[in-house]
Design a protein around this motif. Structure first.
Motif, PDB file in Angstrom:
ATOM      1  N   THR A 140      -0.974  -2.692  -5.201  1.00  0.00           N
ATOM      2  CA  THR A 140      -2.414  -2.874  -5.034  1.00  0.00           C
ATOM      3  C   THR A 140      -3.019  -3.309  -6.362  1.00  0.00           C
ATOM      4  OG1 THR A 140      -2.772  -0.523  -5.511  1.00  0.00           O
ATOM      5  CG2 THR A 140      -2.543  -1.161  -3.197  1.00  0.00           C
TER       6      THR A 140
ATOM      7  N   ARG B 167      -5.187  -4.965  11.031  1.00  0.00           N
ATOM      8  CA  ARG B 167      -5.199  -3.888  10.035  1.00  0.00           C
ATOM      9  C   ARG B 167      -4.618  -4.357   8.709  1.00  0.00           C
ATOM     10  NH1 ARG B 167      -2.436   1.327  12.056  1.00  0.00           N
ATOM     11  NH2 ARG B 167      -0.755  -0.159  12.459  1.00  0.00           N
TER      12      ARG B 167
ATOM     13  N   THR C  73       0.808  -1.220   0.000  1.00  0.00           N
ATOM     14  CA  THR C  73       0.000   0.000   0.000  1.00  0.00           C
ATOM     15  C   THR C  73       0.842   1.271   0.000  1.00  0.00           C
ATOM     16  OG1 THR C  73      -0.108   0.018   2.424  1.00  0.00           O
ATOM     17  CG2 THR C  73      -1.823  -1.225   1.233  1.00  0.00           C
TER      18      THR C  73
ATOM     19  N   GLN D 160       1.432   3.172   2.353  1.00  0.00           N
ATOM     20  CA  GLN D 160       0.788   4.184   3.186  1.00  0.00           C
ATOM     21  C   GLN D 160       0.357   3.537   4.498  1.00  0.00           C
ATOM     22  OE1 GLN D 160      -2.606   5.558   0.992  1.00  0.00           O
ATOM     23  NE2 GLN D 160      -3.645   3.580   0.993  1.00  0.00           N
ATOM     24  N   ALA D 161      -0.104   4.367   5.426  1.00  0.00           N
ATOM     25  CA  ALA D 161      -0.512   3.841   6.726  1.00  0.00           C
ATOM     26  C   ALA D 161      -1.677   2.875   6.560  1.00  0.00           C
ATOM     27  CB  ALA D 161      -0.900   4.981   7.655  1.00  0.00           C
ATOM     28  N   LEU D 162      -1.638   1.788   7.311  1.00  0.00           N
ATOM     29  CA  LEU D 162      -2.714   0.811   7.228  1.00  0.00           C
ATOM     30  C   LEU D 162      -3.987   1.366   7.848  1.00  0.00           C
ATOM     31  CD1 LEU D 162      -0.752  -2.445   8.176  1.00  0.00           C
ATOM     32  CD2 LEU D 162      -1.340  -1.592   5.899  1.00  0.00           C
ATOM     33  N   PRO D 163      -5.139   0.993   7.321  1.00  0.00           N
ATOM     34  CA  PRO D 163      -6.405   1.539   7.832  1.00  0.00           C
ATOM     35  C   PRO D 163      -6.727   0.972   9.214  1.00  0.00           C
ATOM     36  CG  PRO D 163      -6.831  -0.192   6.247  1.00  0.00           C
ATOM     37  CD  PRO D 163      -5.350   0.024   6.234  1.00  0.00           C
ATOM     38  N   ALA D 164      -7.571   1.700   9.938  1.00  0.00           N
ATOM     39  CA  ALA D 164      -8.040   1.203  11.231  1.00  0.00           C
ATOM     40  C   ALA D 164      -8.905  -0.028  10.996  1.00  0.00           C
ATOM     41  CB  ALA D 164      -8.833   2.285  11.957  1.00  0.00           C
ATOM     42  N   ALA D 165      -8.835  -0.973  11.922  1.00  0.00           N
ATOM     43  CA  ALA D 165      -9.568  -2.217  11.749  1.00  0.00           C
ATOM     44  C   ALA D 165     -10.019  -2.737  13.098  1.00  0.00           C
ATOM     45  CB  ALA D 165      -8.697  -3.255  11.039  1.00  0.00           C
TER      46      ALA D 165
ATOM     47  N   GLN E  61      -8.760  -5.340   0.513  1.00  0.00           N
ATOM     48  CA  GLN E  61      -9.051  -4.270  -0.437  1.00  0.00           C
ATOM     49  C   GLN E  61      -8.256  -4.404  -1.739  1.00  0.00           C
ATOM     50  OE1 GLN E  61      -8.300  -0.702   1.789  1.00  0.00           O
ATOM     51  NE2 GLN E  61      -9.924  -1.103   3.286  1.00  0.00           N
TER      52      GLN E  61
ATOM     53  N   ALA F  95      -6.580  -4.580   5.159  1.00  0.00           N
ATOM     54  CA  ALA F  95      -6.055  -3.860   3.993  1.00  0.00           C
ATOM     55  C   ALA F  95      -5.796  -4.812   2.838  1.00  0.00           C
ATOM     56  CB  ALA F  95      -4.765  -3.130   4.377  1.00  0.00           C
TER      57      ALA F  95
ATOM     58  N   THR G 127     -15.765  -8.794   6.082  1.00  0.00           N
ATOM     59  CA  THR G 127     -15.101  -8.795   4.775  1.00  0.00           C
ATOM     60  C   THR G 127     -14.623 -10.196   4.388  1.00  0.00           C
ATOM     61  OG1 THR G 127     -13.050  -8.127   5.885  1.00  0.00           O
ATOM     62  CG2 THR G 127     -14.420  -6.388   4.908  1.00  0.00           C
TER      63      THR G 127
END
Length: 471
Positions: A453, A409, A379, A381-386, A416, A413, A394
């Protein structure tokens, strides 16, 4: 008072004593006195009866009649507390020499000695033991190839100079006058040359390394030439495995692509029919260790971003303060492991995780750790909150509650990324993630086949197109 049973005996003694007293200063008396006097050497060197013979035998045993060959390379380090037992030239056309040594020191001491000496003296390490107790080292320096086997053994009939437990040390080498820069498959298919580009095997701690950086155990394909190519036409340091048929059918092409890219390490095994013949085994079903995956992760990322230094992972120098107490600067994989920690790609005290003081380099890599270390490089970038509910909705994993909170997290990610997700590519469709299950070498290779990605990334196939010479 004792009765006198032998008057004649007492009479003779009396005559003898009177004679000696009367002739104390005569030459006869002097000779008699010297003949019965104690040895003056015993006064300064007292020896217990029978010990002199034992000391003489031990001194003869300590003197080895075996001598090193006159052409024994001075570059090969010799363990100081080891006795040379045998020198055996290898029969055949290879002209290799084998020396056998014996030491009373523990095998882990000797293994540490050679691990440090080979690294400190700029040897190119082709193979190293999988544990700290002992094993086989294979290293190359210029045109000299050496193989060091450290093996603990028990002595059946111990002697004063040979204790009950000992360590056998085998040093096999090819004299410089007989080795060539281009190896053949029968000598050592893992041997590489020094006249290659910086895209090939680096030495840990070398400050001259400029990416892309590949791991130490990169094996060149048999038949690779040793001519130094130009910077515009880099050489592909491909690998050739003979047991890929044991890998799952869905993962074989991923392994082959990464092998051609030259980022995977081999398991060199000696055949039983010919002790001098080795075969390159990938052992796809073998569990991969954390240190080996860290090495592959750095190598694959840097190889796929060969033209983008901004996305490459920098190796740490040996002067860096270790982030983990069990991975010192002398560890052969320290540059990669420390580099990942300094980049914040793995949990450590540098990233604020005060509980991650140990890296456990030889522990098996788990599924959740594979995803946790890889996703930040996908990614960028910072991993999303989970949370647990989001992962259940999911992925639908029945065992989502067993996933470590730090890995949640990364798992979310990865969902996605669609069809390019690591979990789908490696494990296929599954409703059980089994986060603590060890990862095989084949599964780890499949995860590293693609970085990025969905719709924006690079695969090993794309990286090979960048490395192949343009005609």
């Amino acid at each position: 008072m004792l009765p006198c049973k032998n008057p004649a005996v007492f009479l003779s003694l009396a005559v003898l004593l009177s004679s000696l007293t009367a002739c104390a200063n005569s030459p006869v008396a002097k000779n008699l006195e010297q003949s019965v006097a104690a040895d003056p050497q015993l006064q300064t060197n007292p020896v217990v009866f029978g010990e002199a013979k034992d000391n003489q035998l031990q001194a003869q045993q300590n003197q080895s009649t075996v001598k090193l060959p006159a052409d024994f390379p001075q570059d090969i380090p010799l363990y100081p507390n080891a006795k040379l037992e045998e020198v055996t030239p290898t029969s055949g056309t290879e002209n290799r020499v084998s020396t056998r040594w014996l030491s009373s020191d523990p095998s882990n001491f000797i293994a540490d000695f050679y691990r440090n000496q080979l690294q400190a003296n700029n040897w190119q390490i082709l193979q190293k033991p999988t544990d700290d107790v002992g094993g086989v080292f294979e290293a190359q320096r210029n045109d000299l190839l050496v193989k060091v086997s450290v093996q603990a053994q028990s002595v059946t009939n111990p002697t004063p100079n040979q204790p009950q437990t000992a360590t056998q040390l085998l040093i096999e080498y090819s004299p410089s006058s007989t080795t060539t820069a281009q190896p053949t498959p029968t000598t050592n298919p893992r041997e590489t040359t020094n006249a290659q580009t910086t895209n090939e095997v680096p030495q840990p701690g070398d400050s001259e390394f400029i990416g892309p950086l590949l791991p130490q155990n990169v094996a060149t394909q048999p038949g690779t030439t040793s001519e130094s190519p130009s910077a515009a036409t880099p050489t592909v340091a491909s690998q050739e495995f003979n047991d890929l048929n044991k890998a799952p059918q869905e993962l074989r092409q991923h392994i082959q692509d990464l092998a051609t890219l030259g980022v995977l390490s081999t398991e060199s095994q000696v055949t039983k029919s010919n002790s001098n013949s080795t075969t390159n085994q990938f052992t796809p079903s073998k569990t991969i260790t954390r240190r080996e995956y860290a090495r592959w992760l750095v190598a694959a990322n840097n190889a796929m971003n060969v033209n983008n230094p901004a996305k490459q992972i920098r190796l740490a120098s040996e002067t860096a303060q270790p982030a983990f107490s069990d991975v010192s600067a002398k560890d052969p994989d320290f540059p990669e492991i420390q580099g990942l920690a300094e980049a914040g790609l793995i949990p450590s005290s540098l990233s604020g995780d005060t509980t991650a003081v140990l890296f456990r380099p030889d522990a098996p890599l788990t599924r959740e750790q594979l995803v946790l270390w890889k996703l930040p490089l996908d990614t960028r970038q910072a991993l999303p909150a989970a949370n647990l509910d989001a992962v259940k909705q999911t992925w639908g994993f029945q065992d989502a509650g067993k996933i470590d909170p730090k890995a949640l997290r990364a798992v979310l990610a990865d969902y996605q990324n669609g069809e390019q997700s690591n979990i789908r590519r490696v494990f296929g469709y599954t409703t059980l993630f089994q986060p603590k299950k060890p990862v095989t070498r084949a599964e780890a290779a499949a995860a590293l086949w693609y970085f990025g990605t969905q719709g924006e990334g690079i695969s090993a196939v794309d990286a090979l197109k960048l490395k192949r010479p343009q005609t």
